[in-house]
Enzyme design. Structure first.
Site, PDB file in Angstrom:
ATOM      1  N   GLU A  54       0.832  -1.198   0.000  1.00  0.00           N
ATOM      2  CA  GLU A  54       0.000   0.000   0.000  1.00  0.00           C
ATOM      3  C   GLU A  54       0.873   1.258   0.000  1.00  0.00           C
ATOM      4  O   GLU A  54       1.844   1.361   0.768  1.00  0.00           O
ATOM      5  CB  GLU A  54      -0.879  -0.047   1.250  1.00  0.00           C
ATOM      6  CG  GLU A  54      -1.760   1.146   1.483  1.00  0.00           C
ATOM      7  CD  GLU A  54      -2.546   1.022   2.785  1.00  0.00           C
ATOM      8  OE1 GLU A  54      -3.523   1.768   2.960  1.00  0.00           O
ATOM      9  OE2 GLU A  54      -2.170   0.162   3.627  1.00  0.00           O
ATOM     10  N   LYS A 123      -9.112   2.533  -2.250  1.00  0.00           N
ATOM     11  CA  LYS A 123      -9.387   1.857  -0.983  1.00  0.00           C
ATOM     12  C   LYS A 123     -10.797   2.211  -0.526  1.00  0.00           C
ATOM     13  O   LYS A 123     -11.170   3.386  -0.468  1.00  0.00           O
ATOM     14  CB  LYS A 123      -8.356   2.289   0.052  1.00  0.00           C
ATOM     15  CG  LYS A 123      -8.408   1.559   1.389  1.00  0.00           C
ATOM     16  CD  LYS A 123      -7.229   1.996   2.254  1.00  0.00           C
ATOM     17  CE  LYS A 123      -7.142   1.252   3.560  1.00  0.00           C
ATOM     18  NZ  LYS A 123      -5.942   1.648   4.339  1.00  0.00           N
ATOM     19  N   CYS A 179      -5.524  -3.076   2.355  1.00  0.00           N
ATOM     20  CA  CYS A 179      -5.332  -3.133   3.801  1.00  0.00           C
ATOM     21  C   CYS A 179      -6.623  -3.247   4.601  1.00  0.00           C
ATOM     22  O   CYS A 179      -7.200  -4.316   4.712  1.00  0.00           O
ATOM     23  CB  CYS A 179      -4.508  -1.929   4.251  1.00  0.00           C
ATOM     24  SG  CYS A 179      -3.716  -2.194   5.869  1.00  0.00           S
TER      25      CYS A 179
END
Length: 681
Positions: A54, A123, A179
């Site tokens: 990330e 994300k 994540c």
């Protein structure tokens, strides 16, 4: 076709790498160079897909620097250079970067291949608790669909609705999340999997605290299992800022809940976890799981809500080796702790099944034929433990040795020793007089003194043994306990009807031959019975597998089951992959070749004797697979269609028509044999 046999791409595999490059805080040029260096290494190792952490191009722990225009412009420039460099690289690269769109900044996965940005995935869920402040810098990506973004000099699809699919490599279909997404109750990867993605990628930074690595492992394993997918995870590693946090560089690859590869944690340099994902198996597993399809329907059929981004991967279909370990014994774990657990569970499943059957039938006795071989030995100790749990005297177990024309003193001696050690009621009935009379009545040449040992000669003995057991059960108010195992049922190596095929209840019908020997050793070594019984059990383990129906030849060699139907270790391998996953024979042969061609490659189960460690070349693997295919698909299904009851013990280990396997009794093996012949050199 012979060359294609050795190609992972022809066999349904995709090579992946979860990467942890070195990173410099707020230095996109350094980070892009490190990413490119690993990408070139992955290209040299014939990787198809490479996952990076990330925000890897900017670094993750740089706080308000993420909102500096100079940094964002430099990230975009380095992305452009990385895209250009990718023209000469085979792997698809999934890298992390901050990406601006309509005056908002997003934490994104940028998917790059051969000079093209295939897509950008933001994300969905931004952590904003404890040490995390991502909403200070980023906008959440949840709900963004159908958009495009200008990035690295190109216009690319932008949104959480992207699935990437190779046009020229079957089942190479993947999606990305970032994540925190996998920590959410509804990970975006779940919808992507329901829409068809077989490989799920997680770009992560994820600082490390005590115990967090186990949590990540649990999440990745669980998501790969629940989604029936592969799950790649790459966390930030060496070089991230440690102002308030530390990073361990954990990178893992899971498939169907099993970890296939992982890097070392807390590295000082770049690392890659490289392995070959069986995407073909993943697709087949979903096909045989209606619940997966039902979940897609319940979720509104996500395949209609995602954009499929197609690309030409251009695989060479050459032999690039094999980056994966295949267990020789799919029913027997290599890991000693896992083997101990599996043996504990398998033994107790068998015991509990028998306990319930005895409670229901209210039988006074249990009747079992005890030969001194592996199967009857194991069934007897299951019976003894069941009687102990019921508080019934073991003397109510009626064990019978039934010696025939080829019974050896060794096996008969072991049978008697074990029955005495366990305290069961032991008797012997010599079946030779009855067998001789039956053969005489039939006009069989053996009754006239000729050494004719045909199938009739064998089955007269096998049938009489079972006939005696059933009549003894009638006489003594009992039920007959079956002893035949899963491997024999798969190969039809049992006498139909009134033979070892039949019983009132069979505790071994779902246990492979290769597992039974470990179960017996586990029972002995964990002290389930006294020392004398345990010593006898260990003695049985050295017995040659034989039905003992044909007398030894002039050299003293006894009848060998495995010489006739193939090594059980190979046939159990074939059984598992054909019935559990529905793999085509040529792929089963490929996997067997990888597992069995070299004694020194890969792990062996605990306590496995050195002198029993075998290797097989491709010719032997193909030969015995042909035997398996004919016997399984064409010769013996009618026997499995009429199996007695018994408990399911292991996954992929039940051929009952009421369980895992249903097939026509009059089927043909032609299709499977032709596939094998056409595709295996």
């Amino acid at each position: 076709m012979s060359k294609a046999f050795y190609s992972i791409h022809a066999q349904g595999f995709v090579r992946v790498a979860a990467c942890t490059p070195r990173v410099a805080t707020g230095d996109p040029a350094f980070n892009a160079a490190e990413t490119l260096a690993l990408a070139r290494e992955g290209h040299a190792r014939d990787c198809d897909l490479m996952l990076f952490p990330e925000l890897g191009l900017s670094a993750y722990a740089i706080d308000d620097l993420l909102l500096q225009d100079a940094l964002l412009r430099r990230v975009d420039g380095e992305l452009a250079r990385l895209v250009e460099a990718s023209r000469n690289l085979a792997p698809v690269l999934v890298v992390g970067a901050p990406v601006a769109h309509t005056a908002r900044l997003y934490n994104c996965a940028v998917v790059i291949h051969r000079g093209r940005v295939l897509g950008v995935v933001p994300k969905s869920f931004l952590p904003n608790y404890r040490e995390f402040y991502e909403k200070r810098w980023f906008a959440p990506g949840y709900g963004i669909t159908g958009l495009e973004v200008r990035i690295a000099g190109q216009t690319a699809p932008f949104g959480t609705d992207l699935i990437f699919e190779a046009d020229d490599l079957a089942d190479f279909v993947f999606a990305a999340e970032i994540c925190e997404d996998v920590w959410a109750p509804t990970p975006p990867s779940t919808a992507a999997a329901l829409a068809g993605a077989l490989i799920l990628c997680n770009l992560s930074a994820s600082n490390i605290v005590v115990g967090k690595a186990d949590e990540r492992e649990l999440l990745c394993a669980s998501q790969s299992s629940r989604c029936q997918a592969a799950y790649l995870y790459a966390a930030a590693g060496p070089g991230e800022s440690t102002t308030d946090l530390a990073f361990d560089g954990q990178a893992t690859v899971h498939e169907l809940g099993v970890r296939l590869a992982a890097t070392d944690r807390f590295p000082t340099g770049p690392q890659m976890a490289v392995t070959d994902i069986d995407v073909e198996r993943l697709r087949l597993e979903r096909m045989r799981s209606p619940t997966f399809n039902d979940a897609a329907v319940a979720a509104g059929r996500p395949e209609g809500q995602f954009r499929r981004i197609r690309f030409a991967h251009k695989p060479s279909f050459r032999d690039v080796g094999f980056e994966r370990t295949v267990d020789r014994f799919p029913f027997v774990p290599d890991d000693p702790a896992r083997l101990d657990k599996d043996c504990y569970e398998a033994f107790n499943i068998q015991v509990q099944g028998l306990v319930r059957r005895l409670q229901h039938t209210k039988s006074q006795h249990l009747v079992i034929g005890v030969s001194g071989g592996l199967d009857s030995t194991h069934a007897l100790i299951v019976a003894a433990k069941a009687f102990d749990l019921l508080g019934k005297p073991r003397a109510d177990i009626l064990g019978f040795t039934l010696p025939g024309f080829a019974t050896s003193e060794g096996t008969k001696s072991n049978a008697w020793r074990l029955m005495r050690a366990l305290g069961v009621t032991a008797e012997e009935i010599d079946i030779r007089p009855a067998a001789t009379q039956l053969l005489k009545d039939m006009g069989h040449p053996f009754a006239a003194g000729e050494p004719v040992y045909d199938v009739t000669f064998e089955n007269v003995q096998a049938g009489l043994r079972t006939d005696y057991l059933f009549r003894l059960a009638n006489q003594r108010k009992g039920i007959v306990l079956g002893t035949g195992d899963l491997s024999e049922l798969a190969l039809g190596w049992c006498t139909y009807g009134v033979g070892d095929h039949m019983s009132h209840y069979n505790v071994n019908g779902s246990v492979a031959k290769t597992l039974i020997q470990h179960l017996i050793r586990w029972v002995a070594e964990t002290g389930q019975f006294d020392a004398e019984a345990s010593e006898t059990l260990l003695s049985v383990l050295g017995t040659e597998i034989s039905p003992e129906l044909v007398p030894a030849d002039a050299s003293g060699a006894i009848q060998s089951t495995q010489a006739r139907i193939g090594p059980y270790e190979l046939q159990d391998f074939n059984l598992y992959y054909i019935t559990r996953y529905g793999l085509r024979p040529s792929k089963v042969a490929f996997l067997a070749w990888q597992a069995w061609r070299d004694v020194g490659h890969g792990a062996w189960p605990a306590h496995f004797p050195d002198d029993a460690r075998n290797a097989y070349d491709l010719a032997a693997i193909k030969r015995w697979l042909e035997v398996f295919l004919f016997r399984f698909f064409e010769l013996s299904q009618f026997k499995r269609s009429a199996l007695p009851n018994g408990p399911k013990v292991v996954s992929g280990g039940n051929l009952s028509p009421r369980g895992d396997w249903r097939a026509p009794s009059d089927g043909t093996a032609r299709l499977w044999l032709e596939e094998l012949a056409a595709n295996v050199p």
